[in-house]
Design an enzyme around this catalytic site. Structure first.
Site, PDB file in Angstrom:
ATOM      1  N   PRO A   1      46.035  18.254 -28.683  1.00 11.00           N
ATOM      2  CA  PRO A   1      47.605  18.946 -29.103  1.00 11.00           C
ATOM      3  C   PRO A   1      48.840  18.017 -29.647  1.00 11.00           C
ATOM      4  O   PRO A   1      49.580  17.736 -29.209  1.00 11.00           O
ATOM      5  CB  PRO A   1      48.260  19.708 -28.008  1.00 11.00           C
ATOM      6  N   CYS A   2      48.004  17.060 -30.428  1.00 11.23           N
ATOM      7  CA  CYS A   2      49.171  15.730 -30.871  1.00 11.23           C
ATOM      8  C   CYS A   2      50.073  16.456 -32.074  1.00 11.23           C
ATOM      9  O   CYS A   2      51.780  16.339 -32.093  1.00 11.23           O
ATOM     10  CB  CYS A   2      48.720  14.776 -31.757  1.00 11.23           C
TER      11      CYS A   2
END
Length: 291
Positions: free
Chosen positions: A252-253
Site C-alpha cells: 500500500p504505497c
C-alpha cells in the site's frame, strides 16, 4: 468486458473526475448539483453512484482529503502502531486488513527472470478502474492500474521482467484474487492470506514490509517509514522504493504521504491515490459502525 465490469470502470472515472473537482474547489463547498454537472449526471444518479462505490456522501468523502485532516491522521496512525507494538499485537490482527506476506524470488529465479515459473494474468474491473494482475502458485507478482486513454504497455513491461517464465492468460484464476483484495471487513482470517512474490532488493522489501504495517484506512509520512526501517534521513530512497512497487494497492504505497498532509505523487496519478486513501477511510468508518 461484461456490462457490470464496464459500468464499474466507467463509474470510477466519473468519480475520479468528481474528486478532482471537489479537492480543487473544497473551500467554496460546491453543492451536489454543481458536482453532478461536472460529471454530466443528474444529482440523484451521481449521489447513488458515489454511495454504491464507497458508502458515504461526496461531502463526507472529501473531508478525508483535506491537508489538516490527513496531517492529523499521520500522528494518529503512529500512535496506533506504537500501541499495538507495546501490547504485542501483530499489525495483521486488525479485522479489516488483508493478511499479506511478501516473499522474494530466489537468486536463481532473479537471474533468470522466473525461468520455469508458470504465471497467469488477467484484466479486471476494480473500485479504482481496470487493473492488470499476474499470479503464480507462489503468489501475486504484479498488479497495475490501467488508464484506457494512456499508453498501454503493462503486458510488455511485465513479460520483459519475467521473460524466463511461461505466461498464460487465465482471467478465471486471477479474478479470485481481485475479489479478495477489495472486500474490507469481510472477516479475513489466516486461511485467506495473500502471498506476494516479488523481484526486489533487500531494501525494497524492507520498505514494502513497513508499508504493510500501515493499517487499512490510515496514512504515514515518508519520514516515519524511514525511521521505522532504521534508515532515518533516507526519505528519498524510501520514496523511490515505494514508487518501484510492482504490486500496487496490496503493497500500500498509497498510504504513505507527505508530512504536510499533501498526498504527494503516485505512479497511477494523484487523484487515484486520493481516491484510494479516502475510499479506505470511508470503508473503515462504515466497518467500525457495524462492529
Amino acid at each position: 468486458m461484461s456490462n457490470t465490469h464496464k459500468d464499474l470502470t466507467v463509474n470510477y472515472y466519473r468519480i475520479e473526475k468528481a474528486i478532482s473537482y471537489l479537492t480543487a474547489n473544497f473551500r467554496s463547498q460546491p453543492d451536489l448539483d454543481a458536482i453532478a454537472e461536472k460529471v454530466n449526471l443528474s444529482p440523484f444518479h451521481f449521489q447513488r453512484i458515489f454511495l454504491d462505490w464507497v458508502g458515504i456522501t461526496p461531502k463526507k468523502f472529501v473531508q478525508y482529503l483535506t491537508l489538516d485532516y490527513l496531517k492529523e491522521q499521520i500522528q494518529q496512525t503512529q500512535n496506533v502502531i506504537e500501541a499495538a507494538e507495546l501490547a504485542g499485537l501483530s499489525s495483521q490482527s486488525r479485522v479489516y486488513d488483508l493478511f499479506v506476506n511478501i516473499e522474494g524470488v530466489s537468486p536463481d529465479q532473479y537471474k533468470t527472470s522466473g525461468l520455469g515459473l508458470k504465471i497467469f494474468y488477467g484484466y479486471h474491473a476494480t473500485p479504482f478502474g481496470m487493473c492488470f494482475i499476474a499470479v503464480t502458485e507462489r503468489g501475486v507478482c504484479a498488479l497495475r492500474f490501467i488508464d484506457e486513454d494512456a499508453k498501454r504497455d503493462e503486458f510488455i513491461t511485465f513479460s520483459q521482467k519475467w521473460y524466463g517464465a511461461h505466461i498464460e492468460h487465465r482471467p478465471d484464476l486471477t479474478q479470485v484474487y481481485v475479489q479478495k483484495m477489495f472486500k474490507p471487513g469481510a472477516a479475513y482470517n489466516e486461511n485467506e492470506r495473500l502471498n506476494l512474490f516479488v523481484q526486489a532488493t533487500d531494501f525494497q522489501v524492507k520498505v514494502w514490509d513497513a508499508l504493510l504495517n500501515i493499517p487499512f484506512g490510515s496514512v504515514q509520512s515518508y519520514e516515519q517509514v524511514s525511521r521505522q526501517i532504521g534508515h532515518e534521513g533516507s526519505v528519498r530512497a524510501v520514496a523511490t522504493a515505494a514508487g518501484s512497487n510492482p504490486i500496487s494497492y496490496l503493497i500500500p504505497c498509497h498510504r504513505i504521504i507527505r508530512k504536510s498532509g499533501d498526498v504527494g505523487d503516485f505512479s497511477y496519478g494523484k487523484i487515484r491515490k486520493q481516491a484510494m486513501i479516502a475510499w479506505e477511510m470511508g470503508k473503515k468508518e462504515i466497518i467500525r459502525q457495524h462492529i
